[in-house]
Scaffold this motif. Structure first.
Motif, PDB file in Angstrom:
ATOM      1  N   MET A   1     -28.766  58.141 -35.791  1.00  0.00           N
ATOM      2  CA  MET A   1     -27.669  56.520 -35.242  1.00  0.00           C
ATOM      3  C   MET A   1     -26.176  56.678 -35.937  1.00  0.00           C
ATOM      4  O   MET A   1     -26.370  57.082 -37.015  1.00  0.00           O
ATOM      5  N   LYS A   2     -24.989  57.631 -35.627  1.00  0.00           N
ATOM      6  CA  LYS A   2     -24.111  56.983 -36.196  1.00  0.00           C
ATOM      7  C   LYS A   2     -23.150  55.840 -36.763  1.00  0.00           C
ATOM      8  O   LYS A   2     -23.515  54.527 -35.774  1.00  0.00           O
ATOM      9  N   THR A   3     -22.642  55.935 -38.147  1.00  0.00           N
ATOM     10  CA  THR A   3     -22.366  54.770 -38.586  1.00  0.00           C
ATOM     11  C   THR A   3     -20.662  53.992 -37.696  1.00  0.00           C
ATOM     12  O   THR A   3     -20.488  55.778 -37.208  1.00  0.00           O
ATOM     13  N   GLN A   4     -19.871  53.404 -37.301  1.00  0.00           N
ATOM     14  CA  GLN A   4     -18.633  53.362 -37.354  1.00  0.00           C
ATOM     15  C   GLN A   4     -17.842  53.510 -38.003  1.00  0.00           C
ATOM     16  O   GLN A   4     -16.504  54.046 -37.795  1.00  0.00           O
ATOM     17  N   ALA A   5     -18.227  53.821 -39.251  1.00  0.00           N
ATOM     18  CA  ALA A   5     -17.095  54.364 -40.396  1.00  0.00           C
ATOM     19  C   ALA A   5     -16.902  55.468 -40.123  1.00  0.00           C
ATOM     20  O   ALA A   5     -16.257  56.292 -40.211  1.00  0.00           O
ATOM     21  N   ASN A   6     -18.111  56.264 -40.060  1.00  0.00           N
ATOM     22  CA  ASN A   6     -18.493  57.833 -39.705  1.00  0.00           C
ATOM     23  C   ASN A   6     -17.473  58.376 -38.266  1.00  0.00           C
ATOM     24  O   ASN A   6     -17.078  59.432 -38.371  1.00  0.00           O
ATOM     25  N   GLU A   7     -17.350  57.849 -37.037  1.00  0.00           N
ATOM     26  CA  GLU A   7     -17.230  57.727 -35.905  1.00  0.00           C
ATOM     27  C   GLU A   7     -15.294  57.680 -36.483  1.00  0.00           C
ATOM     28  O   GLU A   7     -14.714  58.257 -35.807  1.00  0.00           O
ATOM     29  N   ASP A 233     -10.188  45.941 -32.075  1.00  0.00           N
ATOM     30  CA  ASP A 233     -11.641  46.672 -32.444  1.00  0.00           C
ATOM     31  C   ASP A 233     -12.121  46.194 -34.332  1.00  0.00           C
ATOM     32  O   ASP A 233     -13.261  46.408 -34.933  1.00  0.00           O
ATOM     33  N   ARG A 234     -10.395  46.320 -35.408  1.00  0.00           N
ATOM     34  CA  ARG A 234     -11.142  46.324 -36.572  1.00  0.00           C
ATOM     35  C   ARG A 234      -9.719  44.694 -36.891  1.00  0.00           C
ATOM     36  O   ARG A 234      -8.631  44.426 -35.818  1.00  0.00           O
ATOM     37  N   VAL A 235     -10.119  44.039 -37.677  1.00  0.00           N
ATOM     38  CA  VAL A 235      -9.638  42.925 -38.345  1.00  0.00           C
ATOM     39  C   VAL A 235      -9.250  42.347 -39.678  1.00  0.00           C
ATOM     40  O   VAL A 235      -9.828  43.086 -40.255  1.00  0.00           O
ATOM     41  N   ILE A 236      -7.539  42.365 -39.518  1.00  0.00           N
ATOM     42  CA  ILE A 236      -7.234  42.509 -41.085  1.00  0.00           C
ATOM     43  C   ILE A 236      -6.895  41.110 -41.039  1.00  0.00           C
ATOM     44  O   ILE A 236      -5.819  40.650 -40.472  1.00  0.00           O
ATOM     45  N   VAL A 237      -7.323  40.142 -42.667  1.00  0.00           N
ATOM     46  CA  VAL A 237      -7.054  38.935 -42.641  1.00  0.00           C
ATOM     47  C   VAL A 237      -6.022  38.678 -43.537  1.00  0.00           C
ATOM     48  O   VAL A 237      -6.198  39.815 -44.652  1.00  0.00           O
ATOM     49  N   MET A 238      -4.904  38.019 -43.423  1.00  0.00           N
ATOM     50  CA  MET A 238      -3.610  38.598 -44.618  1.00  0.00           C
ATOM     51  C   MET A 238      -3.155  37.099 -45.546  1.00  0.00           C
ATOM     52  O   MET A 238      -3.706  36.134 -44.287  1.00  0.00           O
ATOM     53  N   TYR A 239      -3.359  36.584 -46.690  1.00  0.00           N
ATOM     54  CA  TYR A 239      -2.917  34.964 -47.016  1.00  0.00           C
ATOM     55  C   TYR A 239      -2.068  35.345 -47.789  1.00  0.00           C
ATOM     56  O   TYR A 239      -2.376  36.629 -49.184  1.00  0.00           O
ATOM     57  N   ILE A 246     -11.075  43.037 -44.629  1.00  0.00           N
ATOM     58  CA  ILE A 246     -10.486  43.787 -43.682  1.00  0.00           C
ATOM     59  C   ILE A 246     -12.113  44.417 -43.407  1.00  0.00           C
ATOM     60  O   ILE A 246     -12.615  44.082 -43.913  1.00  0.00           O
ATOM     61  N   ALA A 247     -12.278  44.255 -41.650  1.00  0.00           N
ATOM     62  CA  ALA A 247     -13.612  44.217 -40.877  1.00  0.00           C
ATOM     63  C   ALA A 247     -13.882  44.778 -39.823  1.00  0.00           C
ATOM     64  O   ALA A 247     -12.702  44.223 -38.466  1.00  0.00           O
ATOM     65  N   ASP A 248     -14.532  45.582 -38.928  1.00  0.00           N
ATOM     66  CA  ASP A 248     -14.831  45.300 -37.561  1.00  0.00           C
ATOM     67  C   ASP A 248     -14.845  44.553 -36.925  1.00  0.00           C
ATOM     68  O   ASP A 248     -15.347  42.997 -37.575  1.00  0.00           O
ATOM     69  N   LYS A 249     -13.876  43.726 -35.758  1.00  0.00           N
ATOM     70  CA  LYS A 249     -14.234  42.310 -35.049  1.00  0.00           C
ATOM     71  C   LYS A 249     -15.711  42.276 -35.276  1.00  0.00           C
ATOM     72  O   LYS A 249     -16.087  40.582 -35.773  1.00  0.00           O
ATOM     73  N   LYS A 250     -16.900  42.678 -34.642  1.00  0.00           N
ATOM     74  CA  LYS A 250     -18.413  42.038 -34.720  1.00  0.00           C
ATOM     75  C   LYS A 250     -18.393  41.601 -35.819  1.00  0.00           C
ATOM     76  O   LYS A 250     -19.268  40.725 -36.042  1.00  0.00           O
ATOM     77  N   SER A 251     -18.789  42.110 -37.163  1.00  0.00           N
ATOM     78  CA  SER A 251     -18.542  41.972 -38.128  1.00  0.00           C
ATOM     79  C   SER A 251     -17.884  41.316 -39.143  1.00  0.00           C
ATOM     80  O   SER A 251     -18.797  39.816 -39.469  1.00  0.00           O
ATOM     81  N   LEU A 252     -16.074  40.863 -38.383  1.00  0.00           N
ATOM     82  CA  LEU A 252     -16.140  39.404 -38.886  1.00  0.00           C
ATOM     83  C   LEU A 252     -16.172  38.353 -38.468  1.00  0.00           C
ATOM     84  O   LEU A 252     -15.992  37.607 -39.115  1.00  0.00           O
ATOM     85  N   PHE A 253     -16.849  37.978 -36.942  1.00  0.00           N
ATOM     86  CA  PHE A 253     -16.696  36.670 -36.915  1.00  0.00           C
ATOM     87  C   PHE A 253     -17.844  36.605 -37.252  1.00  0.00           C
ATOM     88  O   PHE A 253     -18.357  35.216 -36.527  1.00  0.00           O
ATOM     89  N   ASP A 254     -19.201  37.291 -36.954  1.00  0.00           N
ATOM     90  CA  ASP A 254     -20.879  37.096 -37.118  1.00  0.00           C
ATOM     91  C   ASP A 254     -20.985  37.075 -38.994  1.00  0.00           C
ATOM     92  O   ASP A 254     -21.884  35.912 -38.843  1.00  0.00           O
ATOM     93  N   ASN A 255     -19.727  37.765 -39.901  1.00  0.00           N
ATOM     94  CA  ASN A 255     -20.917  37.185 -41.149  1.00  0.00           C
ATOM     95  C   ASN A 255     -19.464  37.993 -41.921  1.00  0.00           C
ATOM     96  O   ASN A 255     -19.257  38.472 -43.125  1.00  0.00           O
TER      97      ASN A 255
END
Length: 330
Positions: A1-7, A233-239, A246-255
């Motif tokens: 199974m390919k990871t999103q990073a590999n993709e 698809d991916r989200v960058i959070v700035m402060y 920086i994370a893909d959308k699912k990872s950022l919102f879930d974890n």
């Protein structure tokens, strides 16, 4: 199974931003000398791949819109490197940059302020076509009608003025103008924040549909995490001028990993869930970008701050293959 990073590695890099800084001088005294600087964007790096939507989120003053303007060179960056399809944008002269703008377009927040009230919609779109010479002059009318239909407007709209349209329709005209020159990257700077919620959904769905149809890439700048969740698809959070996560959308919102991201997400209402999520209230105000705190810029408001946070600035470190956060306690 390919990871999103590999993709992601298999995709072509469209935009690469490295060490971007945007400092605005503050002048004072009799002679108008530079006495200090506003560090609006301070050492920001990220990559955007072809065909994806990357969002930048954060509260007002975090530097997200300034980042977008710096990429387009609407404001000349203080330092850093911006590579678009391998070309260094900061090394281009005015004429070369003008040609490059065909591939880099922007949709602004206020659709009324960004459209010339003295021009009809047809004249606004014709101006974009004539500057970049995308199609022959005899095909302008045909191309304008096609653009209007692509954004859900009738052909007879070309003879009307911007004030004759609703806010949502005006934003569609702004989208049509961006599409006119067949761009590869569109920077959406708070593109739906001035619209009603129901109209926001329509415009977001239109942007996604156009992305699939024309293979567009978006840099989506917003303060609204609900909107970001819908389109990204991916989200960058700035402060305060820095990237904190920086994370893909699912990872950022879930974890979420950074305390600032957790606080932002805790403010999103969850009407579909019975259980209540604990609201994280941040104390104090955002520090001034003229004199940002030492170490981690968030430590003055962070509920988990320790001595190391005041002394040493955290670097972005990998949480997993698609997730990075700048916190000493990730």
């Amino acid at each position: 199974m390919k990871t999103q990073a590999n993709e992601s590695k298999q995709k072509n890099v469209l935009l690469e931003v490295t060490g971007l800084k945007q400092h605005f001088p503050i002048k004072g005294g009799i002679f108008g000398r530079v006495v200090n600087q506003v560090k609006a964007v301070d050492d920001v790096s990220f990559t955007i791949y072809e065909g994806e939507t990357v969002s930048i989120v954060g509260e007002s003053g975090c530097g997200k819109s300034t980042t977008g303007r710096a990429i387009l060179r609407l404001d000349e960056p203080t330092d850093g490197q911006i590579r678009f399809q391998g070309k260094d944008l900061l090394s281009l002269g005015p004429n070369e940059m003008r040609k490059m703008r065909k591939d880099l377009q922007v949709i602004f927040q206020d659709p009324f302020a960004s459209l010339n009230p003295r021009q009809t919609v047809g004249e606004i779109l014709r101006e974009a076509l004539s500057i970049q010479k995308v199609v022959p002059k005899q095909k302008y009318r045909e191309r304008i009608i096609e653009l209007l239909e692509n954004v859900g407007l009738r052909a007879d709209s070309m003879d009307r003025y911007p004030h004759e349209f609703s806010g949502g329709q005006r934003q569609r005209i702004g989208i049509a103008r961006a599409l006119a020159v067949e761009p590869k990257l569109i920077i959406c700077d708070e593109a739906v924040s001035a619209l009603d919620v129901s109209i926001q959904a329509q415009v977001l769905n239109l942007l996604k549909e156009l992305q699939r149809k024309f293979k567009l890439t978006y840099l989506f700048i917003s303060h609204d995490l609900g909107v970001v969740r819908h389109i990204s698809d991916r989200v960058i959070v700035m402060y305060l001028g820095k990237i904190v996560e920086i994370a893909d959308k699912k990872s950022l919102f879930d974890n979420p990993q950074h305390p600032y991201t957790k606080a932002l997400l805790s403010a999103i209402p969850l009407p579909e869930r019975k259980e209540k999520r604990e609201r994280i209230l941040l104390k104090g105000d955002v520090p001034s970008p003229i004199n940002p705190p030492t170490g981690c810029r968030f430590h003055t408001r962070c509920p988990f701050a320790a001595d190391i946070c005041k002394e040493r600035e955290p670097e972005l470190q990998a949480v997993d293959a698609t997730h990075q956060a700048a916190c000493h306690f990730v």
